[in-house]
Design a protein around this motif. Structure first.
Motif, short mmCIF file in Angstrom:
data_model
loop_
_atom_site.label_atom_id
_atom_site.label_comp_id
_atom_site.label_asym_id
_atom_site.label_seq_id
_atom_site.Cartn_x
_atom_site.Cartn_y
_atom_site.Cartn_z
N GLN A 1 0.82 -1.21 0.00
CA GLN A 1 0.00 0.00 0.00
C GLN A 1 0.85 1.27 0.00
O GLN A 1 0.35 2.36 -0.28
CB GLN A 1 -0.98 0.02 1.18
N THR B 1 3.79 3.86 -3.75
CA THR B 1 3.27 5.02 -4.46
C THR B 1 4.43 5.95 -4.79
O THR B 1 5.53 5.80 -4.23
CB THR B 1 2.23 5.77 -3.59
N TYR C 1 -2.99 9.64 -11.01
CA TYR C 1 -2.43 8.35 -11.44
C TYR C 1 -2.20 8.29 -12.95
O TYR C 1 -1.48 7.42 -13.42
CB TYR C 1 -3.34 7.21 -10.99
N LYS D 1 3.95 4.84 -13.19
CA LYS D 1 5.15 4.20 -12.63
C LYS D 1 6.39 4.54 -13.44
O LYS D 1 7.45 4.88 -12.87
CB LYS D 1 4.96 2.68 -12.57
#
Length: 280
Positions: free
Chosen positions: A21, A24, A100, A105
């Motif tokens: 979690q 990020t 996002y 990533k």
């Protein structure tokens, strides 16, 4: 202080790596900061401890140049990483619906990699410039580690061009990154003030308070040290100690005590360890 710094930063890195979690962009950049803190305190403090214990204050040229290289490399990377974290908080608060999409990533990994690469090239350039200077005899360095300003002052070579380049480069890397962080937080605070509920404003502000405290702790002593007029050796040593030792030691505390997600991740990790030990 050295042990607290290393153990604290390893603890934060382990917590982030072991908890999905926390995978990020913000915590990815945080892990980069913890690794940087471990590297540059490990380059400077062990030598300082050896000097304190043995009383031998000598340092060889290779050791000195190694300290210059890693110091410039880590400090430069930290400037870039802190600016990247400010941009991450700007996107998260000012453009939450697109967060996002923007901070994918491959985007935040490329940002971090660019920070390391640019600082590596910059540090290599500075170290090469220091290596070509002439030092006729042994000298006393006016600090507890080898820094560029002290070495330039000790060189018998004409260092005016080096000092001009250093000033220009500090302005580009140091001040530009600082200005970018200030601009990001102007937009962030403007967006927070537009939130109607007090709970929403507090939640948004708490998501960036840890980063803001780290920026103040890191940039405060650095700005005073490099922008002030000539001061005493004791003042310079104290300021250097603040951002080279105290700040890396406080960063884990800032991100653990002020961050609810890290606390929750720590509690979950403790429960997993207890379950596995009971099963064992």
């Amino acid at each position: 202080m050295y042990l607290l710094c290393v153990i604290g930063n390893i603890f934060i890195t382990a917590i982030v790596c072991l908890n999905p979690q926390l995978h990020t962009p913000m915590y990815y950049f945080l892990c980069n900061l913890t690794v940087l803190d471990i590297i540059y305190v490990s380059v400077i403090l062990p030598k300082l401890m050896a000097v304190t214990i043995t009383g031998d204050i000598r340092i060889s040229y290779p050791e000195c140049f190694a300290q210059v290289f890693f110091y410039v490399f880590c400090i430069g990377t930290e400037f870039f990483i802190l600016a990247s974290m400010a941009y991450d908080r700007f996107v998260a608060i000012c453009k939450p619906l697109q967060y996002y999409t923007i901070m994918r990533k491959n985007v935040y990994i490329s940002m971090a990699a660019s920070c390391w690469l640019l600082s590596l090239l910059n540090s290599l350039l500075h170290t090469l410039l220091i290596c070509v200077l002439q030092f006729c005899n042994s000298h006393d360095i006016n600090n507890f580690y080898c820094d560029m300003i002290s070495l330039l002052a000790l060189s018998t070579t004409d260092t005016r061009s080096h000092k001009i380049f250093l000033f220009f480069e500090l302005s580009v890397i140091f001040l530009v990154q600082f200005i970018l962080i200030i601009i990001s937080y102007i937009f962030i605070f403007a967006a927070i003030l537009k939130i109607r509920s007090s709970g929403g404003r507090m939640k948004a502000f708490s998501s960036c308070i840890s980063h803001l405290i780290t920026v103040i702790l890191f940039y405060g002593p650095s700005l005073i040290l490099y922008m002030k007029t000539k001061g005493s050796k004791e003042q310079d040593t104290l300021l250097s100690m603040l951002y080279l030792v105290v700040v890396p030691m406080l960063n884990p505390l800032v991100y653990s005590l002020r961050n609810k997600e890290v606390w929750e991740a720590t509690v979950m990790l403790k429960k997993k360890i207890l379950r596995s030990s009971l099963v064992g």
